[in-house]
Scaffold this motif. Structure first.
Motif, PDB file in Angstrom:
ATOM      1  N   MET A 141       0.823  -1.209   0.000  1.00 23.88           N
ATOM      2  CA  MET A 141       0.000   0.000   0.000  1.00 23.88           C
ATOM      3  C   MET A 141       0.861   1.265   0.000  1.00 23.88           C
ATOM      4  O   MET A 141       0.412   2.320  -0.386  1.00 23.88           O
ATOM      5  CB  MET A 141      -0.956   0.008   1.206  1.00 23.88           C
ATOM      6  CG  MET A 141      -1.999  -1.093   1.149  1.00 23.88           C
ATOM      7  SD  MET A 141      -2.971  -1.096  -0.360  1.00 23.88           S
ATOM      8  CE  MET A 141      -4.001   0.312  -0.079  1.00 23.88           C
ATOM      9  N   LYS A 182      -0.572  12.340  -0.296  1.00 24.07           N
ATOM     10  CA  LYS A 182      -1.390  11.633   0.705  1.00 24.07           C
ATOM     11  C   LYS A 182      -2.840  12.101   0.658  1.00 24.07           C
ATOM     12  O   LYS A 182      -3.767  11.291   0.718  1.00 24.07           O
ATOM     13  CB  LYS A 182      -0.828  11.843   2.117  1.00 24.07           C
ATOM     14  CG  LYS A 182       0.332  10.985   2.456  1.00 24.07           C
ATOM     15  CD  LYS A 182       0.728  11.253   3.914  1.00 24.07           C
ATOM     16  CE  LYS A 182       1.989  10.540   4.295  1.00 24.07           C
ATOM     17  NZ  LYS A 182       2.368  10.837   5.698  1.00 24.07           N
ATOM     18  N   ARG A 214      -4.464  10.768  -2.442  1.00 19.52           N
ATOM     19  CA  ARG A 214      -4.696   9.331  -2.312  1.00 19.52           C
ATOM     20  C   ARG A 214      -5.902   9.043  -1.417  1.00 19.52           C
ATOM     21  O   ARG A 214      -6.718   8.190  -1.732  1.00 19.52           O
ATOM     22  CB  ARG A 214      -3.453   8.636  -1.763  1.00 19.52           C
ATOM     23  CG  ARG A 214      -3.669   7.145  -1.555  1.00 19.52           C
ATOM     24  CD  ARG A 214      -2.377   6.404  -1.351  1.00 19.52           C
ATOM     25  NE  ARG A 214      -2.557   5.087  -0.842  1.00 19.52           N
ATOM     26  CZ  ARG A 214      -3.148   4.081  -1.463  1.00 19.52           C
ATOM     27  NH1 ARG A 214      -3.655   4.263  -2.649  1.00 19.52           N
ATOM     28  NH2 ARG A 214      -3.267   2.898  -0.905  1.00 19.52           N
ATOM     29  N   GLU A 215      -6.009   9.751  -0.319  1.00 18.71           N
ATOM     30  CA  GLU A 215      -7.155   9.557   0.575  1.00 18.71           C
ATOM     31  C   GLU A 215      -8.461   9.855  -0.147  1.00 18.71           C
ATOM     32  O   GLU A 215      -9.435   9.105  -0.038  1.00 18.71           O
ATOM     33  CB  GLU A 215      -7.013  10.434   1.823  1.00 18.71           C
ATOM     34  CG  GLU A 215      -5.946   9.960   2.781  1.00 18.71           C
ATOM     35  CD  GLU A 215      -5.667  10.953   3.898  1.00 18.71           C
ATOM     36  OE1 GLU A 215      -6.458  11.915   4.071  1.00 18.71           O
ATOM     37  OE2 GLU A 215      -4.651  10.781   4.593  1.00 18.71           O
ATOM     38  N   GLU A 216      -8.470  10.948  -0.890  1.00 16.53           N
ATOM     39  CA  GLU A 216      -9.660  11.317  -1.660  1.00 16.53           C
ATOM     40  C   GLU A 216      -9.941  10.267  -2.735  1.00 16.53           C
ATOM     41  O   GLU A 216     -11.086   9.869  -2.957  1.00 16.53           O
ATOM     42  CB  GLU A 216      -9.469  12.698  -2.293  1.00 16.53           C
ATOM     43  CG  GLU A 216     -10.674  13.228  -2.992  1.00 16.53           C
ATOM     44  CD  GLU A 216     -11.841  13.532  -2.057  1.00 16.53           C
ATOM     45  OE1 GLU A 216     -12.996  13.454  -2.523  1.00 16.53           O
ATOM     46  OE2 GLU A 216     -11.609  13.829  -0.865  1.00 16.53           O
ATOM     47  N   GLN A 217      -8.876   9.822  -3.382  1.00 17.09           N
ATOM     48  CA  GLN A 217      -9.021   8.809  -4.428  1.00 17.09           C
ATOM     49  C   GLN A 217      -9.611   7.516  -3.871  1.00 17.09           C
ATOM     50  O   GLN A 217     -10.490   6.907  -4.479  1.00 17.09           O
ATOM     51  CB  GLN A 217      -7.655   8.540  -5.081  1.00 17.09           C
ATOM     52  CG  GLN A 217      -7.634   7.412  -6.069  1.00 17.09           C
ATOM     53  CD  GLN A 217      -8.398   7.716  -7.349  1.00 17.09           C
ATOM     54  OE1 GLN A 217      -8.977   8.778  -7.510  1.00 17.09           O
ATOM     55  NE2 GLN A 217      -8.404   6.779  -8.253  1.00 17.09           N
ATOM     56  N   MET A 218      -9.123   7.099  -2.722  1.00 16.92           N
ATOM     57  CA  MET A 218      -9.622   5.855  -2.138  1.00 16.92           C
ATOM     58  C   MET A 218     -11.112   5.970  -1.812  1.00 16.92           C
ATOM     59  O   MET A 218     -11.869   5.022  -2.011  1.00 16.92           O
ATOM     60  CB  MET A 218      -8.816   5.472  -0.891  1.00 16.92           C
ATOM     61  CG  MET A 218      -7.376   5.067  -1.210  1.00 16.92           C
ATOM     62  SD  MET A 218      -7.244   3.813  -2.515  1.00 16.92           S
ATOM     63  CE  MET A 218      -7.969   2.414  -1.715  1.00 16.92           C
ATOM     64  N   LYS A 219     -11.531   7.133  -1.343  1.00 11.89           N
ATOM     65  CA  LYS A 219     -12.968   7.336  -1.076  1.00 11.89           C
ATOM     66  C   LYS A 219     -13.775   7.240  -2.367  1.00 11.89           C
ATOM     67  O   LYS A 219     -14.889   6.742  -2.368  1.00 11.89           O
ATOM     68  CB  LYS A 219     -13.205   8.701  -0.416  1.00 11.89           C
ATOM     69  CG  LYS A 219     -12.911   8.719   1.054  1.00 11.89           C
ATOM     70  CD  LYS A 219     -13.420   9.999   1.696  1.00 11.89           C
ATOM     71  CE  LYS A 219     -12.364  11.060   1.616  1.00 11.89           C
ATOM     72  NZ  LYS A 219     -12.724  12.330   2.246  1.00 11.89           N
ATOM     73  N   ASN A 220     -13.198   7.733  -3.459  1.00 16.64           N
ATOM     74  CA  ASN A 220     -13.909   7.737  -4.740  1.00 16.64           C
ATOM     75  C   ASN A 220     -13.930   6.374  -5.423  1.00 16.64           C
ATOM     76  O   ASN A 220     -14.936   6.000  -6.026  1.00 16.64           O
ATOM     77  CB  ASN A 220     -13.291   8.764  -5.690  1.00 16.64           C
ATOM     78  CG  ASN A 220     -13.521  10.181  -5.240  1.00 16.64           C
ATOM     79  OD1 ASN A 220     -14.469  10.472  -4.526  1.00 16.64           O
ATOM     80  ND2 ASN A 220     -12.641  11.081  -5.641  1.00 16.64           N
ATOM     81  N   ARG A 225     -13.142   3.175  -4.127  1.00 15.87           N
ATOM     82  CA  ARG A 225     -13.563   1.973  -3.383  1.00 15.87           C
ATOM     83  C   ARG A 225     -14.973   1.546  -3.793  1.00 15.87           C
ATOM     84  O   ARG A 225     -15.201   0.377  -4.117  1.00 15.87           O
ATOM     85  CB  ARG A 225     -13.446   2.195  -1.880  1.00 15.87           C
ATOM     86  CG  ARG A 225     -13.654   0.920  -1.084  1.00 15.87           C
ATOM     87  CD  ARG A 225     -13.279   1.072   0.378  1.00 15.87           C
ATOM     88  NE  ARG A 225     -11.820   1.099   0.515  1.00 15.87           N
ATOM     89  CZ  ARG A 225     -11.135   2.092   1.071  1.00 15.87           C
ATOM     90  NH1 ARG A 225     -11.751   3.146   1.541  1.00 15.87           N
ATOM     91  NH2 ARG A 225      -9.828   2.046   1.167  1.00 15.87           N
ATOM     92  N   TYR A 250      -6.798  10.576 -11.506  1.00 10.60           N
ATOM     93  CA  TYR A 250      -6.001  10.556 -10.279  1.00 10.60           C
ATOM     94  C   TYR A 250      -4.505  10.624 -10.608  1.00 10.60           C
ATOM     95  O   TYR A 250      -3.775  11.449 -10.065  1.00 10.60           O
ATOM     96  CB  TYR A 250      -6.330   9.295  -9.484  1.00 10.60           C
ATOM     97  CG  TYR A 250      -5.346   8.972  -8.396  1.00 10.60           C
ATOM     98  CD1 TYR A 250      -5.232   9.770  -7.261  1.00 10.60           C
ATOM     99  CD2 TYR A 250      -4.535   7.846  -8.489  1.00 10.60           C
ATOM    100  CE1 TYR A 250      -4.334   9.454  -6.258  1.00 10.60           C
ATOM    101  CE2 TYR A 250      -3.643   7.520  -7.487  1.00 10.60           C
ATOM    102  CZ  TYR A 250      -3.550   8.329  -6.378  1.00 10.60           C
ATOM    103  OH  TYR A 250      -2.659   8.018  -5.388  1.00 10.60           O
TER     104      TYR A 250
END
Length: 164
Positions: free
Chosen positions: A44, A66, A69-75, A77, A125
């Motif tokens: 990860m 970071k 990436r956090e925003e991307q993971m929310k989008n 997932r 992204y």
């Protein structure tokens, strides 16, 4: 060939196949080692480390990454979950007896649309991560991205190789 010779030949073939199957079972169940989970579940922090070590991101750039990436993971997932669930539903049609071709085509198109949304989100992204780079870092970033993309899409005719 008489009946007795045919019977002996068939018995010999059956015994050979039985021994071969038992040998394969022993190999796969007893001797084969379980797959190394590192290759199924990618690191990860791999991209973070690559941006830091190979591209030369500063701490400020890493902080920006970071947040992206956090925003991307929310989008993404939910998008990954939608694709996965759509595929489960699609392949469950196999057990449904006769399924009209139109239903198969519609479900396949639905999966394709969800995959398109996911790939578009990933593209944007990576494009946004590239915007964090300084002009001197973009060539290094592009090189790292070629490796990342290679892992994402795979290479034709090659199986996954363990890093040396």
């Amino acid at each position: 060939m008489n009946s007795n010779t045919k019977t002996k030949s068939l018995v010999t073939i059956i015994i050979f196949l039985l021994i071969t199957n038992i040998a394969m079972l022993i190999f796969f169940l007893v001797l084969a080692k379980p797959a190394d989970k590192r290759f199924r579940n990618h690191d990860m922090n791999g991209m973070y480390k690559s941006l830091q070590n190979e591209v030369g991101f500063s701490q400020e750039q890493l902080n920006q990454y970071k947040l992206l990436r956090e925003e991307q993971m929310k989008n993404v997932r939910p998008l990954f979950n939608q694709v996965r669930e759509s595929k489960r539903t699609f392949y469950a049609l196999i057990t449904s007896g006769q399924v009209p071709d139109s239903v198969v085509a519609a479900d396949a198109d639905s999966i394709a649309q969800k995959q398109k949304n996911l790939d578009t989100q990933m593209f944007l992204y990576f494009k946004n991560v590239r915007k964090i780079c300084t002009p001197d870092q973009t060539a290094k970033f592009d090189s790292v991205m070629q490796k990342v993309i290679g892992r994402m899409v795979g290479r034709p005719g090659e199986s996954r190789k363990k890093p040396g």
